[in-house]
Design an enzyme around this catalytic site. Sequence first.
Site, PDB file in Angstrom:
ATOM      1  N   LEU A 101      -6.515   1.827   6.668  1.00 10.44           N
ATOM      2  CA  LEU A 101      -6.264   0.397   6.460  1.00 10.44           C
ATOM      3  C   LEU A 101      -4.881   0.265   5.861  1.00 10.44           C
ATOM      4  O   LEU A 101      -4.573   0.939   4.895  1.00 10.44           O
ATOM      5  CB  LEU A 101      -7.271  -0.181   5.455  1.00 10.44           C
ATOM      6  CG  LEU A 101      -8.619  -0.698   5.958  1.00 10.44           C
ATOM      7  CD1 LEU A 101      -9.464  -1.090   4.775  1.00 10.44           C
ATOM      8  CD2 LEU A 101      -8.424  -1.878   6.865  1.00 10.44           C
ATOM      9  N   ASP A 102      -4.065  -0.636   6.376  1.00 10.15           N
ATOM     10  CA  ASP A 102      -2.723  -0.750   5.795  1.00 10.15           C
ATOM     11  C   ASP A 102      -2.772  -1.521   4.483  1.00 10.15           C
ATOM     12  O   ASP A 102      -3.814  -2.035   4.084  1.00 10.15           O
ATOM     13  CB  ASP A 102      -1.749  -1.387   6.793  1.00 10.15           C
ATOM     14  CG  ASP A 102      -2.135  -2.816   7.121  1.00 10.15           C
ATOM     15  OD1 ASP A 102      -1.367  -3.486   7.821  1.00 10.15           O
ATOM     16  OD2 ASP A 102      -3.212  -3.263   6.697  1.00 10.15           O
ATOM     17  N   ALA A 103      -1.658  -1.585   3.785  1.00  4.76           N
ATOM     18  CA  ALA A 103      -1.666  -2.073   2.409  1.00  4.76           C
ATOM     19  C   ALA A 103      -2.054  -3.542   2.318  1.00  4.76           C
ATOM     20  O   ALA A 103      -2.651  -3.975   1.332  1.00  4.76           O
ATOM     21  CB  ALA A 103      -0.286  -1.858   1.775  1.00  4.76           C
TER      22      ALA A 103
END
Lengths: 361, 449
Positions: A101-103
């Site tokens: 999951l990206d930030a």
Amino acid sequence: MTTQAIRLFRKMDGLFAVYKPQGVHWKHVRDSIESNLLKALNSCPPPAPQLALQFQLLSSGENNSSKDLVLSPSMLPALADHPLVIGPQFHKVHVGVGHRLDAFSSGVLVLGVGKGNGLLEHLCKSHVTRDYTLEGEFGKATDNFTDTGRVIEKTTYDHVTQDKLERVLAVIQGANQKALITYSQVDLRSQEAYDLAVRGLLYPDGKSPPILTGLRCIHFNPPHFTLEVQCVNETQKYLRKLIHEVGLELRTSAVCSGVRRTRDGPFRVENALTRQHWTADSVIQAIAHFRKTTRKIRKSGMYRQTAGQMNSSTEVQEQTRSQTGQSEQIDQQHFELSSPTSDTVVDRETAVTMSEGRTKH
Amino acid sequence: MLVGNASPAKKTGNNTRTSSVLDVRRFICYYRKQENSSVAMRVCQRCVGLLLSGPLSAALQQSTRVLHQRSHLILLRHSTRQPLVHTLSQRHSGETWRHFTDHQAASPDVHNKVDLAQKEVVPLNSDVHPISSQVSLLDGQSIDLDAVVRPSPLQEISEEEAVQIQVPSALPPESSTLRPYVDKSETLSKLVQLGVNLWELEQRPNVGSMLVRLDFRADVAPRLLFLKDLGVEESKLGRLLTKNPFILTESLDNLEARVSYLKSKKFSKQSVAAMVSKAPYLLNFSVERLDNRLGFFQKQLGLSAEKTRDVVTRLPKLLCGSLEPIKENLKVCELEFGFRGNEIQHIVSTVPKVLIANKRKLTQIFDFIHNTMDVPHSLIAKFPQVLNAKFLRIRERHLFLEYLGRAQYQPSQPNYISLDRLVFLPDDVFCSEVALATLEDFERFQKTL
């Protein structure tokens, strides 16, 4: 000889889910879980040190009043086995991450510990879908499709109604269904392809672009709206771009203010660990909770490796079919008090095995 | 990690040791190219003196070529190996190592490399001397052990010769950990008993070798007594030495000068002891640097002498690090955040950590508190501890309160929640008292963010 530390270490084997907060890189999540596990392991008492023969100057007996010091041998613990010299008992715990999951996004992040890391690969290769909740806002467009980016244009959105939004979503869903069929690696002219398509069992096989298997609007309150998607092979940036394209289709512009993953395969948000529970005890409890799911994943992974491609494609199509059917029943509320447990995985799997049996014969 | 005028002296000290080992290697290459036997001889003496502590028994003194070639083999092995972490020097306290009291006078050029203060002498130096004439080149010559005349082990020898036999020590000449040396070395065992984490220290480059070479009576004990006189508690000594082992190689005059400087600036004895415990590297910095820092804080912050002393006592790390990030943080507070001078003074004297906080994180927290939570500057200045808290915690709690409709941060209105209670209460107390909800609700809410 098993010490307390080794017994604790052996319990750390399996998969579990964690709720990643927004704004945090997934690597920090993984690192903090690993350091918490190591902290618990190294706080266990170390093994007893070896004794070594040493000569010490001790007084030669109590009767002697002159206090003569005599070299006498005694077995003392060797300092070479002292924990301050050897260091901590455990240096590394293998913690792996499933679908990243990206930030900017938050939500369910599947982690594997120890032997569970091998199963992460099975999970990634298996044809499970992921469930996202996308928050959108009409009226502006930014450079990175989020509401924190640099604003490029601003538009009006008074003309947007829920009906128009539903129509746009239907068009997008149609295009994705077509992509689903195209990438399913099945010869479209055959009877078998028609049967699968009729039953809705076609599924993208191998490499494919991101495909949405389900899409609907669960909340509409202009300028804010919320979409729910089920997808495969996606990235979070693609989902934010989807919001932007929905806005373009509606002749306005939209940005994404939140991407939240609520399900990753059989791992749901109800059983994901929040930040207060990223300790060793809670992790071991979560691993025990997901043990059945982990076993199913291992079995399906082994089956996929041994079986041919035909069988595996039917199996996973059954899986996706039941998953997409199930997700449409999901409640609109944020708080779900009754959590559908991983028993649903069992149902799906039994259905799968039954269908496998049928296809075999 | 070490900055300051005091450190270069130590570094050169270490460097001569390592550079002498490196010179040996360079000499090997040089020797190979030039094939100069006199150079080889010097190399042999030096390497033998430095690296070997006597595994080559004196019984082989007649077998010149074997000795020479074996030492060369060890040299070659050493040059191709990983860089040595801990090398033993010949300087050890008397009772741990056997040594000769005989006629063994070391050759003068080896002594230039090794400290003159030592009592031990590598006996091989004298062995190697008489055989100097018989040294031959290594290249193109194979070891012929049969040709060597060696004494039989069953042969009877006289008392004098018996005394001259040197038993090689079981300790390895080099090791990547301090484990083999701990039991034998007085310094190391005393340090472990004090609570120094030797494992942590041996990860740092060259620190292990330095510790092994220290003499307990001459180096370590006076400094430990000095620290004890200063008022540092014995339980904290272990942690202090683990963080800063170089305090053991700092000269006592320097240490005393710095302590007297701090006392002249009217720091009380307890505060000096507290500062040294909290910032282990403090006494390694020169008086000029400490003076410079204290002057900067007094001038820039505009605080009185008393308050500056208080701030520095609570966060002595301010005196150790660089001033540039502190200047940047002050500028950020003034220009970006918009705090007035007296507000900044109050913030810094309440929470000195703001000066060395990460600029980006500080900005993120302030931006959220001021713009999203709508808390004015005066209120933030009243509760500067929030600037020290974790951003995620502030965000989650504020959004929870907002969802419940209880996000009230104005003191003039009812149901006011102060910022420090928002941030510093533990989760269960926060949920029950401030948010008036259960912990499960809070967790469920967290999963919707």
